[in-house]
Design a protein around this motif. Structure first.
Motif, PDB file in Angstrom:
ATOM      1  N   GLN A  46       0.810  -1.222   0.000  1.00 28.12           N
ATOM      2  CA  GLN A  46       0.000   0.000   0.000  1.00 28.12           C
ATOM      3  C   GLN A  46       0.846   1.276   0.000  1.00 28.12           C
ATOM      4  N   HIS A  47       2.159   1.145   0.013  1.00 26.68           N
ATOM      5  CA  HIS A  47       3.008   2.335   0.083  1.00 26.68           C
ATOM      6  C   HIS A  47       2.790   3.288  -1.091  1.00 26.68           C
ATOM      7  N   GLY A  75      10.795   1.476  -4.275  1.00 26.04           N
ATOM      8  CA  GLY A  75      10.380   0.502  -3.266  1.00 26.04           C
ATOM      9  C   GLY A  75      10.765  -0.917  -3.675  1.00 26.04           C
ATOM     10  N   PRO A  76      10.496  -1.879  -2.825  1.00 26.84           N
ATOM     11  CA  PRO A  76       9.801  -1.702  -1.537  1.00 26.84           C
ATOM     12  C   PRO A  76      10.690  -1.023  -0.484  1.00 26.84           C
ATOM     13  N   TRP A  77      10.032  -0.248   0.390  1.00 26.03           N
ATOM     14  CA  TRP A  77      10.750   0.463   1.435  1.00 26.03           C
ATOM     15  C   TRP A  77      10.661  -0.305   2.738  1.00 26.03           C
ATOM     16  N   LYS A  78      11.635  -0.113   3.583  1.00 28.23           N
ATOM     17  CA  LYS A  78      11.769  -0.936   4.784  1.00 28.23           C
ATOM     18  C   LYS A  78      10.779  -0.580   5.882  1.00 28.23           C
ATOM     19  N   ALA A 122      10.233   8.934   1.054  1.00 26.70           N
ATOM     20  CA  ALA A 122      10.436   8.804  -0.385  1.00 26.70           C
ATOM     21  C   ALA A 122       9.342   9.507  -1.171  1.00 26.70           C
ATOM     22  N   SER A 123       8.122   9.522  -0.635  1.00 33.18           N
ATOM     23  CA  SER A 123       7.030  10.197  -1.341  1.00 33.18           C
ATOM     24  C   SER A 123       7.240  11.706  -1.381  1.00 33.18           C
ATOM     25  N   LYS A 124       7.810  12.270  -0.320  1.00 33.96           N
ATOM     26  CA  LYS A 124       8.085  13.712  -0.306  1.00 33.96           C
ATOM     27  C   LYS A 124       9.212  14.061  -1.278  1.00 33.96           C
TER      28      LYS A 124
END
Length: 361
Positions: A102-103, A169-172, A180-182
């Protein structure tokens, strides 16, 4: 208060930063059109005592925008606006864990597409003179440095011109995905501004951890569903891994959004909002401010946050905006003043049951 003919279009007005900024805009005399996801959110905003006290009347109007990721989402809502403040973007809070699958839909799509849709809409409107965009210190500071796993030279202070490299991603963790979204939203915005002809300028604001009264909260649990969750979680006994020791009072962030509309403030640049803090210092401040909460064991003094520090250059911020940023004590007082008032009103017993969840992150 000076009544202004300018019309400010604002997104995220039901959130932590947005609800406070809305109050500051109305207090400054602006006409405001707030984007909301539903008519129910309109009723929620109008029911706030702080809004009612300002008696905005026709100075406050609304536009329903159910999905900010849809192309053209803001096109109709922004019509005739002279300024825009884009705050809407998901943030992790209250210990929530977003699953890896869902990230992207939870963080990336709203952050990047919401920002691009705002820029496109402002351009189509033809009336917008300035767009203010809420970013984050995380767009300037690499996550490895924030978490202390990669040292940064004390001489290499972070400035508004720094940029963090994009990561796939995937992010930890949930926080890593948010960071990362910013980064992605800032990169997409600057690419658009470089490549598209437009008739407005842009100011990016880069706050650290934002602390203070949450104007949209009506319960103690809601007061923790924002970045205040770190401070309150600490006082409830939480044990937290590395967190950047850089914070800013909600009133300063909101005020900066309003002051950024002033044409005397240079456009097409960014400003960092915040100052260094040691998170565990909040315990001593809270003990001094509200000793009864510790005597009753509502708060405890065995919580801890691993604070990391990075050199950050904020020398231009206070000069540009013309006010001094509040210190950690003022932030703690603002958070606790609301939280304890809400707790008392609810007649709640126990410190953290059902409020915070996992505080070991």
């Amino acid at each position: 208060m000076l009544i202004s003919d300018d019309l400010v279009f604002i997104t995220g007005a039901t959130g932590f930063v947005g609800s406070s900024t809305l109050l500051h805009l109305l207090g400054a005399g602006y006409r405001v059109r707030a984007a909301v996801r539903s008519k129910a959110e309109i009723a929620s905003i109008l029911a706030q005592p702080q809004i009612q006290a300002l008696s905005p009347g026709p100075r406050l109007t609304f536009a329903v925008v159910p999905d900010i990721t849809v192309a053209g989402a803001y096109d109709d809502a922004i019509e005739e606006a002279t300024h825009a403040i884009h705050i809407a973007s998901p943030t992790p809070s209250g210990g929530e864990v977003i699953p890896p699958e869902q990230h992207i839909p939870h963080f990336f799509s709203p952050a990047a597409w919401g920002t691009l849709n705002m820029l496109e809409a402002a351009n189509k409107a033809g009336t917008v003179r300035r767009v203010v965009i809420t970013s984050s210190i995380m767009a300037l500071a690499p996550l490895e440095e924030v978490e202390g796993t990669q040292p940064r030279s004390p001489e290499a202070a972070i400035t508004p011109k720094d940029r963090t490299a994009s990561t796939l991603g995937p992010w930890k963790s949930t926080f890593a995905a948010y960071a990362a979204s910013k980064v992605s939203a800032l990169r997409e915005a600057e690419t658009w501004l470089e490549n598209e002809k437009h008739g407005f300028d842009v100011v990016h604001l880069f706050p650290g951890f934002v602390l203070g009264r949450n104007e949209s909260a009506t319960t103690a649990a809601e007061a923790m569903r924002c970045t205040n969750s770190l401070l309150l979680g600490l006082l409830l006994g939480g044990q937290f891994g590395p967190r950047l020791g850089f914070a800013v009072h909600i009133d300063d962030v909101s005020r900066a959004h309003v002051e950024a509309l002033n044409p005397q403030l240079p456009g097409n640049r960014g400003f960092i909002l915040g100052q260094p803090v040691w998170w565990d210092d909040a315990i001593d401040i809270a003990k001094r401010v509200c000793p009864d909460a510790f005597e009753s064991r509502m708060f405890v003094d065995d919580g801890s946050v691993v604070t990391t520090h990075l050199p950050v250059d904020t020398s231009e911020t206070e000069v540009a905006f013309g006010f001094k940023l509040a210190n950690l004590e003022d932030m703690v007082k603002s958070v606790l003043g609301q939280f304890l008032t809400l707790r008392a009103a609810e007649g709640a017993q126990g410190a953290s049951t059902g409020v915070y969840g996992d505080m070991s992150a």
